[in-house]
Design an enzyme around this catalytic site. Sequence first.
Site, PDB file in Angstrom:
ATOM      1  N   GLU A 154      36.747  38.300  48.647  1.00 13.93           N
ATOM      2  CA  GLU A 154      36.551  38.962  47.350  1.00 13.93           C
ATOM      3  C   GLU A 154      35.234  39.730  47.301  1.00 13.93           C
ATOM      4  O   GLU A 154      34.159  39.123  47.288  1.00 13.93           O
ATOM      5  CB  GLU A 154      36.572  37.886  46.250  1.00 13.93           C
ATOM      6  N   GLU A 160      25.970  39.704  42.084  1.00 16.02           N
ATOM      7  CA  GLU A 160      26.412  38.468  42.736  1.00 16.02           C
ATOM      8  C   GLU A 160      26.413  38.532  44.254  1.00 16.02           C
ATOM      9  O   GLU A 160      26.429  37.500  44.923  1.00 16.02           O
ATOM     10  CB  GLU A 160      27.805  38.089  42.224  1.00 16.02           C
ATOM     11  N   ASP A 187      39.017  41.798  41.986  1.00 18.61           N
ATOM     12  CA  ASP A 187      38.740  41.215  40.665  1.00 18.61           C
ATOM     13  C   ASP A 187      38.418  42.372  39.711  1.00 18.61           C
ATOM     14  O   ASP A 187      37.430  43.095  39.908  1.00 18.61           O
ATOM     15  CB  ASP A 187      37.561  40.243  40.810  1.00 18.61           C
ATOM     16  N   HIS A 190      34.756  42.664  38.409  1.00 17.70           N
ATOM     17  CA  HIS A 190      33.782  43.239  39.347  1.00 17.70           C
ATOM     18  C   HIS A 190      34.052  44.734  39.525  1.00 17.70           C
ATOM     19  O   HIS A 190      33.123  45.538  39.601  1.00 17.70           O
ATOM     20  CB  HIS A 190      33.850  42.532  40.704  1.00 17.70           C
ATOM     21  N   HIS A 213      42.281  39.208  40.431  1.00 21.13           N
ATOM     22  CA  HIS A 213      41.785  38.508  39.245  1.00 21.13           C
ATOM     23  C   HIS A 213      41.990  39.452  38.066  1.00 21.13           C
ATOM     24  O   HIS A 213      41.364  40.511  37.979  1.00 21.13           O
ATOM     25  CB  HIS A 213      40.327  38.056  39.437  1.00 21.13           C
ATOM     26  N   ARG A 219      34.989  40.209  30.899  1.00 21.27           N
ATOM     27  CA  ARG A 219      35.376  38.957  31.548  1.00 21.27           C
ATOM     28  C   ARG A 219      36.123  38.016  30.599  1.00 21.27           C
ATOM     29  O   ARG A 219      36.243  36.822  30.854  1.00 21.27           O
ATOM     30  CB  ARG A 219      34.189  38.257  32.198  1.00 21.27           C
ATOM     31  N   GLU A 246      41.289  35.043  35.709  1.00 16.55           N
ATOM     32  CA  GLU A 246      39.989  34.398  35.897  1.00 16.55           C
ATOM     33  C   GLU A 246      39.110  34.971  34.790  1.00 16.55           C
ATOM     34  O   GLU A 246      38.517  36.044  34.938  1.00 16.55           O
ATOM     35  CB  GLU A 246      39.415  34.696  37.278  1.00 16.55           C
TER      36      GLU A 246
HETATM   37  C1  LER Z   1      32.797  35.197  41.140  1.00 18.21           C
HETATM   38  O1  LER Z   1      32.216  36.083  40.244  1.00 18.21           O
HETATM   39  C2  LER Z   1      34.256  35.404  41.197  1.00 18.21           C
HETATM   40  O2  LER Z   1      34.785  36.399  40.749  1.00 18.21           O
HETATM   41  C3  LER Z   1      35.034  34.349  41.806  1.00 18.21           C
HETATM   42  O3  LER Z   1      36.384  34.691  41.891  1.00 18.21           O
HETATM   43  C4  LER Z   1      34.434  34.054  43.163  1.00 18.21           C
HETATM   44  O4  LER Z   1      34.776  32.854  43.646  1.00 18.21           O
HETATM   45 MN    MN Z   2      36.929  36.663  40.809  1.00 20.70          MN
END
Ligand code: LER
Ligand code: MN
Length: 271
Positions: A154, A160, A187, A190, A213, A219, A246
Amino acid sequence: MPKSAVTVSLVEEARGGPFVFWDGVEHAFETAAELGFDAIEIFAPGPDDTLIPQVKQLSAATGLAVAAVGTGAGMVKHGLNLTATEASERAKARDFIRSMIDFGAEFDAPAIIGSMQGRWGGPVSREEALGLLSEALNELGAHAGGANLPLLYEPLNRYETNLFTTTAAAAEFVSQLDTSHVKLLADLFHMNIEEANIAAALKDNLTAIGHIHFVDSNRQATGLGHMDYEPIAAVLQSFDAYLSAEAFPLPDSKTAAQKTMEMFRRYFAAS
Ligand code: LER
Ligand code: MN
């Protein structure tokens, strides 16, 4: 056609983190089943032997699969990562991830390498860190491949990691590995920070992506931020893997899960 999943965290140290369910696997499986999800993604403290029969039983009882298992507990509980300065710490990080690949394999679920990738800096140059990451992904990818599973890598936002933050750069890196078993986890949170165009980044790299994600710009659950899902959903119609929520449990876990399912159905209704 994508499948739906929702996260549960069993890691107390990760409280406040972006996981939808926090009250154990039984609560997560039952609530997700009630709402119509296909699977659960599990963020577990480790390869817990007692969890294996419980998750298998819940999966059989509800008909829900396990979409993936996170490995970030290696970081939040043990301070480990794959690009650490000390070789002994890197070896422990690999051992932890290998044990999580085996744990996930019990449920036919791939493991995710997110925060466990670490970052370059101090005595470790970017080039050295990428060499360490590539060695680790080759070894762990082959291990996952042995169980007929991908390993999910990922890219994260700039706050991060400083290794890979965009889908295209991560896809290029993964394409140069010796193993073909490493797939990307994209994700949307991100990506909202790092990509110029989220839908285009997904489209251009879709064959390299094995998991998503599914979350909004802030978020929170899909629909609670300002993400434009229309073009993203158009690209993902042919995506044959999980869109996994997530997201923060806001305003509460069940509402976050419900919002996710509403958006999933709006954009990916079976025709
Ligand atoms: C961390 O920000 C994230 O997106 C998780 O999926 C990483 O393990
Ligand atoms: Mn993630």
